[in-house]
Write a protein that holds these residues in place. Structure first.
Motif, PDB file in Angstrom:
ATOM      1  N   LEU A 383       0.851  -1.191   0.000  1.00 15.78           N
ATOM      2  CA  LEU A 383       0.000   0.000   0.000  1.00 15.78           C
ATOM      3  C   LEU A 383       0.889   1.245   0.000  1.00 15.78           C
ATOM      4  CD1 LEU A 383      -2.921   1.129   0.139  1.00 15.78           C
ATOM      5  CD2 LEU A 383      -2.683   1.149   2.618  1.00 15.78           C
ATOM      6  N   ASP A 384       1.483   1.553  -1.161  1.00 19.64           N
ATOM      7  CA  ASP A 384       2.288   2.767  -1.266  1.00 19.64           C
ATOM      8  C   ASP A 384       1.424   3.897  -1.809  1.00 19.64           C
ATOM      9  OD1 ASP A 384       1.988   2.121  -3.919  1.00 19.64           O
ATOM     10  OD2 ASP A 384       4.059   1.453  -4.202  1.00 19.64           O
ATOM     11  N   PHE A 385       2.023   5.062  -2.035  1.00 13.44           N
ATOM     12  CA  PHE A 385       1.250   6.224  -2.476  1.00 13.44           C
ATOM     13  C   PHE A 385       0.500   5.957  -3.778  1.00 13.44           C
ATOM     14  CE2 PHE A 385       4.303   8.897   0.125  1.00 13.44           C
ATOM     15  CZ  PHE A 385       3.348   9.255   1.058  1.00 13.44           C
ATOM     16  N   ARG A 406       6.957  11.048  -4.568  1.00 16.88           N
ATOM     17  CA  ARG A 406       8.277  10.418  -4.495  1.00 16.88           C
ATOM     18  C   ARG A 406       8.743   9.840  -5.822  1.00 16.88           C
ATOM     19  NH1 ARG A 406       7.550   7.052   1.206  1.00 16.88           N
ATOM     20  NH2 ARG A 406       7.420   8.872   2.569  1.00 16.88           N
ATOM     21  N   ASP A 407       7.807   9.555  -6.709  1.00 12.92           N
ATOM     22  CA  ASP A 407       8.205   8.905  -7.965  1.00 12.92           C
ATOM     23  C   ASP A 407       7.290   9.343  -9.090  1.00 12.92           C
ATOM     24  OD1 ASP A 407       5.785   7.297  -7.769  1.00 12.92           O
ATOM     25  OD2 ASP A 407       6.851   6.127  -6.249  1.00 12.92           O
ATOM     26  N   ALA A 411       3.313  10.901  -9.281  1.00 14.79           N
ATOM     27  CA  ALA A 411       3.111  12.203  -9.914  1.00 14.79           C
ATOM     28  C   ALA A 411       2.101  12.111 -11.053  1.00 14.79           C
ATOM     29  CB  ALA A 411       4.436  12.745 -10.434  1.00 14.79           C
ATOM     30  N   LYS A 412       2.173  11.029 -11.829  1.00 14.35           N
ATOM     31  CA  LYS A 412       1.251  10.877 -12.971  1.00 14.35           C
ATOM     32  C   LYS A 412      -0.195  10.712 -12.496  1.00 14.35           C
ATOM     33  CE  LYS A 412       4.160   9.113 -16.704  1.00 14.35           C
ATOM     34  NZ  LYS A 412       4.466   7.959 -17.577  1.00 14.35           N
ATOM     35  N   ILE A 413      -0.397   9.914 -11.447  1.00  7.02           N
ATOM     36  CA  ILE A 413      -1.764   9.729 -10.934  1.00  7.02           C
ATOM     37  C   ILE A 413      -2.290  11.041 -10.350  1.00  7.02           C
ATOM     38  CG2 ILE A 413      -3.214   8.444  -9.318  1.00  7.02           C
ATOM     39  CD1 ILE A 413      -1.124   6.179  -9.463  1.00  7.02           C
ATOM     40  N   ALA A 414      -1.419  11.789  -9.675  1.00  6.73           N
ATOM     41  CA  ALA A 414      -1.815  13.091  -9.129  1.00  6.73           C
ATOM     42  C   ALA A 414      -2.224  14.038 -10.242  1.00  6.73           C
ATOM     43  CB  ALA A 414      -0.671  13.684  -8.314  1.00  6.73           C
ATOM     44  N   ILE A 415      -1.456  14.044 -11.324  1.00  2.00           N
ATOM     45  CA  ILE A 415      -1.768  14.916 -12.459  1.00  2.00           C
ATOM     46  C   ILE A 415      -3.073  14.484 -13.113  1.00  2.00           C
ATOM     47  CG2 ILE A 415      -1.033  15.410 -14.835  1.00  2.00           C
ATOM     48  CD1 ILE A 415       1.835  15.624 -13.698  1.00  2.00           C
ATOM     49  N   GLN A 416      -3.275  13.164 -13.242  1.00  3.88           N
ATOM     50  CA  GLN A 416      -4.517  12.666 -13.822  1.00  3.88           C
ATOM     51  C   GLN A 416      -5.714  13.075 -12.962  1.00  3.88           C
ATOM     52  OE1 GLN A 416      -4.453  11.111 -16.823  1.00  3.88           O
ATOM     53  NE2 GLN A 416      -6.678  11.320 -16.785  1.00  3.88           N
ATOM     54  N   LEU A 441       9.939  17.921 -13.997  1.00  5.09           N
ATOM     55  CA  LEU A 441      10.375  17.634 -15.371  1.00  5.09           C
ATOM     56  C   LEU A 441      11.454  16.555 -15.365  1.00  5.09           C
ATOM     57  CD1 LEU A 441      10.546  21.253 -16.871  1.00  5.09           C
ATOM     58  CD2 LEU A 441       8.894  19.465 -17.464  1.00  5.09           C
ATOM     59  N   ASP A 442      12.387  16.657 -14.396  1.00  4.13           N
ATOM     60  CA  ASP A 442      13.453  15.651 -14.293  1.00  4.13           C
ATOM     61  C   ASP A 442      12.897  14.276 -13.957  1.00  4.13           C
ATOM     62  OD1 ASP A 442      15.287  17.618 -14.832  1.00  4.13           O
ATOM     63  OD2 ASP A 442      15.837  17.967 -12.738  1.00  4.13           O
ATOM     64  N   MET A 443      11.778  14.243 -13.186  1.00  2.00           N
ATOM     65  CA  MET A 443      11.162  12.962 -12.828  1.00  2.00           C
ATOM     66  C   MET A 443      10.543  12.282 -14.038  1.00  2.00           C
ATOM     67  SD  MET A 443       9.345  14.008  -9.212  1.00  2.00           S
ATOM     68  CE  MET A 443       8.205  12.641  -9.187  1.00  2.00           C
TER      69      MET A 443
END
Length: 576
Positions: A383-385, A406-407, A411-416, A441-443
């Motif tokens: 059960l991670d973020f 953290r990864d 970030a992608k799910i947050a943006i979605q 951007l670096d991620m």
């Protein structure tokens, strides 16, 4: 017989004094009505003793809070042991047994009077006894019982502190082999070890520490407290007690005391000095044993208020404007221990209304907020973020808070989520606001997704706040005014700065911390720079041209206002 009668006479006054002290504690918010009612019931059941000492024994009120209330109610000064003379008055002779029994100690003498430090100045018998023995008038002052005991030991004993006294009672077994786990468990359950660890935690709370560091070395065990962001070394237990002390902490945190090769994390729920504390415990193996850090979370004293955090009237409206947008991402950045989580909780408290559903994913959940669904991440069971976020979206929330991006997957799910109409709050570890954009951007986050979802980035640091009643104002030197460009913030008049001065509340001159911050709003020109993958410097330059004040500049403004000092600002920031 007369002495007995004298000691019985003030009983009615004692009862009324107890009531006045209880009312004072409740009025000051230091004692809850429910806790007071519980103490009254216990007193009725036991049928003996006084209410005020019972409150301290039960841990409902701290020793210091009780001392401050007693001093306020009686109109007497509260004196700390560190402000007392190094040696006792030579001509005042009293039995040490008497001093310990009544928690009193003479600290000064003049031709006509003696100053007496007392845990309970309403107790008339010690006053009368000392007046009779010395033939002088007695001036009572309020002291804390533990500090009075330490003073008695220092003046008339062997100079041992409370910790030294406990250490003397440690069994010789504490110095023996650490390989026998059952033996170690028994050691950690001995009364002296329990008192030793409790004393370390209690002193940390008294000194307003946010963290306790217990670090073993070859020939010593070092204990340090982080107070207002600065580490201070304090009196430590002997090296021989290292294994027992660390094992005791691990038992309290429900950790495996047999496992010393791997880091472990745990939690201690404890009541200290009338406060419900949550201690987050982390252990890591080092060359000389396990190093332990305990983060102290005082749930009762935390105040979710933007002005208390350091948001100014000039700054808050633009932050609230972005916070109240219906969807998008708001990031809070800064290093570990810079107050990011507290800022996010304050924002959630402001947004928390009955018509809004808020879900958070945190590791760990630091503070419980009623009305908000808080999920504790557990990476060890998968059960991670990112996994939690996938489930959260199906719960139909309006606002989502992610403890940390953290990864790339998180970030992608947050943006979605932001693209589909949710407001997302999260944190990043970057040094400034513009750095958060380049970090994402670096991620691997696509630039067009970044520009269409991120509404603003708040970067912050914590600086020590001046204790305002004793801070000293001085005229700034012309060289200082020029070096820091202070005329930008105060075009007219004499420029004055402040420096810390020790006070009864704090020896450092600083009391608590406040936030210095910068807030980057994602404007169209900044979006164009992001699409061009411009470097951090150009993004920050554009934001400043649009009115953004950097953390360094915000710190200078607060040092001019007397909130902090320039030295503090320079300690945590650098001029850009």
């Amino acid at each position: 017989m007369s002495a007995v009668m004298e000691s019985q006479q003030p009983a009615p006054a004692e009862e009324s004094l107890d009531e006045r002290i209880c009312e004072h504690l409740v009025a000051r918010g230091r004692l809850k009505e429910a806790d007071l009612a519980r103490a009254r019931r216990l007193l009725e059941e036991s049928g003996d003793g006084n209410l005020v000492p019972l409150l301290t024994r039960l841990g409902l009120v701290s020793e210091r809070e009780m001392g401050e209330s007693l001093a306020d109610v009686l109109g007497l000064p509260l004196l700390a042991a560190k402000d007392c003379p190094e040696t006792p008055p030579p001509n005042v002779q009293m039995s040490v047994r008497f001093l310990k029994q009544y928690h009193v100690v003479p600290i000064a003498e003049t031709e006509t009077g003696v100053t007496l430090l007392m845990a309970d100045p309403a107790e008339t018998y010690p006053l009368q006894a000392l007046a009779l023995a010395s033939g002088k008038s007695i001036e009572p002052k309020v002291g804390l019982p533990s500090e009075i005991d330490d003073l008695i030991e220092r003046y008339y004993g062997q100079g041992r502190s409370a910790m030294g006294t406990i250490v003397e009672n440690l069994s010789d077994e504490a110095t023996r082999s650490e390989d026998d786990i059952e033996h170690l468990r028994d050691l950690a359950s001995e009364a002296p070890v329990i008192r030793l660890v409790n004393l370390v935690i209690q002193r940390a709370v008294e000194q307003r520490a946010s963290d306790i560091h217990v670090e073993p070395f070859e020939n010593r065990l070092k204990v340090r407290y982080r107070v207002d962001g600065v580490l201070l070394e304090v009196e430590s237990p002997p090296a021989a007690s290292t294994a027992a002390v660390i094992s005791r902490i691990k038992i309290m945190a429900k950790l495996n005391i047999a496992e010393r090769r791997l880091p472990q994390d745990g939690r201690i729920m404890i009541r200290v000095q009338g406060k419900e504390l949550d201690l987050r415990v982390s252990t890591v193996p080092t060359s000389w044993g396990e190093s332990v850090v305990m983060r102290i979370l005082d749930r009762e004293s935390i105040v979710f208020d933007f002005h208390t955090l350091g948001f100014t009237d000039e700054f808050l409206p633009q932050f609230m404007k972005v916070l109240e947008l219906p969807h998008g991402i708001l990031l809070v950045t800064g290093p570990t221990g810079s107050g990011k989580t507290t800022t996010l909780y304050t924002a959630l408290s402001r947004l928390n209304t009955p018509d809004v559903k808020i879900i958070t994913v945190e590791d760990p959940v630091e503070y419980q907020i009623e009305g908000i669904n808080q999920i504790q991440a557990k990476p060890q069971i998968g059960l991670d973020f990112s996994h939690a976020l996938r489930s959260i979206v199906r719960q139909d929330p309006d606002i989502i808070m992610i403890g940390e991006m953290r990864d790339l997957e998180t970030a992608k799910i947050a943006i979605q989520s932001a693209l589909t109409g949710h407001l997302v709050l999260s944190t990043l570890h970057t040094n400034n606001a513009a750095g958060a954009v380049t970090r994402m951007l670096d991620m691997g986050v696509e630039d067009y997704l970044l520009t269409s979802t991120v509404n603003g980035v708040l970067a912050q640091r914590l600086v020590r706040r001046l204790e305002s009643t004793h801070a000293e104002r001085y005229d700034a030197l012309p060289e200082v005014v020029e070096e820091f460009g202070l005329r930008r913030y105060q075009p007219n008049g004499k420029i004055q700065l402040y420096k810390p001065v020790a006070s009864p509340l704090t020896s450092s001159g600083y009391l608590g911390r406040t936030t210095i911050m910068e807030f980057l709003v994602m404007s169209d020109p900044i979006r164009r720079l992001v699409m061009q993958h411009a470097d951090m410097g150009k993004i920050e330059e554009q934001a400043r041209s649009e009115g953004m004040r950097t953390m360094y500049e915000d710190g200078l403004v607060k040092s001019l206002a007397g909130t902090t000092t320039i030295e503090e600002v320079l300690r945590v920031t650098s001029e850009n």
